[in-house]
Design an enzyme around this catalytic site. Structure first.
Site, PDB file in Angstrom:
ATOM      1  N   HIS A 191      16.353  11.054 -50.727  1.00 51.65           N
ATOM      2  CA  HIS A 191      15.766  12.203 -49.744  1.00 51.65           C
ATOM      3  C   HIS A 191      16.752  12.971 -49.201  1.00 51.65           C
ATOM      4  O   HIS A 191      16.551  14.307 -49.187  1.00 51.65           O
ATOM      5  CB  HIS A 191      14.979  11.602 -48.552  1.00 51.65           C
ATOM      6  CG  HIS A 191      13.563  11.232 -48.849  1.00 51.65           C
ATOM      7  ND1 HIS A 191      12.473  11.871 -49.339  1.00 51.65           N
ATOM      8  CD2 HIS A 191      12.672   9.962 -48.709  1.00 51.65           C
ATOM      9  CE1 HIS A 191      11.472  11.372 -49.802  1.00 51.65           C
ATOM     10  NE2 HIS A 191      11.652   9.860 -49.293  1.00 51.65           N
ATOM     11  N   GLN A 227      11.747  14.606 -44.373  1.00 56.42           N
ATOM     12  CA  GLN A 227      10.544  14.306 -44.518  1.00 56.42           C
ATOM     13  C   GLN A 227       9.558  14.960 -43.206  1.00 56.42           C
ATOM     14  O   GLN A 227       8.488  14.946 -43.461  1.00 56.42           O
ATOM     15  CB  GLN A 227      10.075  12.780 -44.526  1.00 56.42           C
ATOM     16  CG  GLN A 227      10.622  12.164 -45.879  1.00 56.42           C
ATOM     17  CD  GLN A 227      10.401  10.834 -46.080  1.00 56.42           C
ATOM     18  OE1 GLN A 227      11.230   9.996 -45.536  1.00 56.42           O
ATOM     19  NE2 GLN A 227       9.045  10.613 -46.633  1.00 56.42           N
ATOM     20  N   CYS A 232       6.051   6.335 -51.065  1.00 56.99           N
ATOM     21  CA  CYS A 232       6.753   7.278 -50.349  1.00 56.99           C
ATOM     22  C   CYS A 232       5.761   7.929 -49.249  1.00 56.99           C
ATOM     23  O   CYS A 232       4.675   8.434 -49.899  1.00 56.99           O
ATOM     24  CB  CYS A 232       7.351   8.385 -51.075  1.00 56.99           C
ATOM     25  SG  CYS A 232       8.361   9.514 -50.122  1.00 56.99           S
ATOM     26  N   LEU A 233       6.083   8.243 -48.009  1.00 55.97           N
ATOM     27  CA  LEU A 233       5.021   8.639 -47.115  1.00 55.97           C
ATOM     28  C   LEU A 233       4.949  10.161 -47.169  1.00 55.97           C
ATOM     29  O   LEU A 233       3.863  10.935 -47.103  1.00 55.97           O
ATOM     30  CB  LEU A 233       5.742   8.950 -45.689  1.00 55.97           C
ATOM     31  CG  LEU A 233       5.783   6.995 -45.245  1.00 55.97           C
ATOM     32  CD1 LEU A 233       6.430   7.145 -43.909  1.00 55.97           C
ATOM     33  CD2 LEU A 233       4.352   6.736 -44.920  1.00 55.97           C
ATOM     34  N   GLY A 237      10.484   3.374 -44.351  1.00 60.58           N
ATOM     35  CA  GLY A 237      11.648   4.189 -43.931  1.00 60.58           C
ATOM     36  C   GLY A 237      11.169   5.461 -43.985  1.00 60.58           C
ATOM     37  O   GLY A 237      10.104   5.957 -44.497  1.00 60.58           O
ATOM     38  N   HIS A 286      16.223   4.578 -51.356  1.00 59.88           N
ATOM     39  CA  HIS A 286      15.037   5.630 -51.638  1.00 59.88           C
ATOM     40  C   HIS A 286      15.372   6.634 -50.455  1.00 59.88           C
ATOM     41  O   HIS A 286      15.330   7.934 -50.695  1.00 59.88           O
ATOM     42  CB  HIS A 286      13.820   4.730 -51.147  1.00 59.88           C
ATOM     43  CG  HIS A 286      12.626   5.592 -51.289  1.00 59.88           C
ATOM     44  ND1 HIS A 286      11.664   5.347 -52.033  1.00 59.88           N
ATOM     45  CD2 HIS A 286      12.125   6.673 -50.311  1.00 59.88           C
ATOM     46  CE1 HIS A 286      10.714   6.459 -51.648  1.00 59.88           C
ATOM     47  NE2 HIS A 286      11.147   7.072 -50.579  1.00 59.88           N
ATOM     48  N   GLU A 287      15.650   6.301 -49.463  1.00 57.03           N
ATOM     49  CA  GLU A 287      15.839   7.351 -48.186  1.00 57.03           C
ATOM     50  C   GLU A 287      17.075   8.254 -48.393  1.00 57.03           C
ATOM     51  O   GLU A 287      17.265   9.213 -48.159  1.00 57.03           O
ATOM     52  CB  GLU A 287      16.011   6.223 -46.727  1.00 57.03           C
ATOM     53  CG  GLU A 287      14.911   5.593 -46.335  1.00 57.03           C
ATOM     54  CD  GLU A 287      13.673   6.175 -46.579  1.00 57.03           C
ATOM     55  OE1 GLU A 287      13.354   7.452 -46.497  1.00 57.03           O
ATOM     56  OE2 GLU A 287      12.586   5.670 -46.788  1.00 57.03           O
TER      57      GLU A 287
HETATM   58 NI    NI Z   1      10.243   8.596 -49.250  1.00 56.70          NI
END
Ligand code: NI
Length: 159
Positions: free
Chosen positions: A135, A51, A89-90, A46, A131-132
């Site tokens: 953000h 991000q 997480c990216l 995701g 999670h997303e």
């Molecule tokens: Ni993330």
């Protein structure tokens, strides 16, 4: 195909609250396309707009590589149960930590035509949605990690 640079923890853009999307302008459509390209290029589960440095309430999720979900202005309306598992997480590359989340969520969002729809998910999809959406309000999973952040070699479940 156009990918965008993924912002990493410490970048203030990841700590801000995102704004609602009012319409799909050509710029917003380009952002959405680039977010999917960036997600797949990074082998992520995701990705949220902040991000890639854009403070809009847009999330892309794909837990299998074949089920792209675009969520605009998403909102969780129901959650239940509990799951504890490793999350990455990216924006926090090479790290992973244990997080407890709801095991089931139902969310409402708008699709790429600004039509409302519902998403229901359990396990990984439920985790990715939670999670997303965090953000979009400036929160990273590291705030919720139980125990230390760990180094991971295989980061296939980064979001
Ligand atoms: Ni993330």
């Amino acid at each position: 195909m156009a990918t965008r640079k993924i912002r990493e923890m410490g970048d203030p853009v990841l700590e801000k609250k995102c704004k609602e999307v009012k319409e799909i302008t050509p710029r917003v459509q380009e952002l959405i396309d680039d977010m999917f390209d960036t997600l797949y290029e990074a082998n992520g589960v995701g990705l949220a707009a902040p991000q890639v440095g854009i403070l809009k309430r847009i999330v892309v999720i794909d837990t299998t590589g074949e089920d792209p979900i675009l969520m605009i202005n998403p909102r969780i309306v129901e959650m239940s149960g509990e799951q504890t598992g490793y999350e990455g997480c990216l924006s926090v590359p090479g790290k992973s930590g244990q997080v407890t989340r709801a095991n089931y969520v139902k969310a409402v969002a708008y699709d790429g035509n600004m039509e409302p729809f519902e998403v229901e998910g359990t396990e990984l999809l439920a985790r990715a949605i939670q999670h997303e959406l965090d953000h979009l309000d400036g929160h990273l999973y590291v705030e919720k990690v139980e125990g230390p952040l760990q180094d991971v070699e295989d980061t296939e479940e980064e979001a």
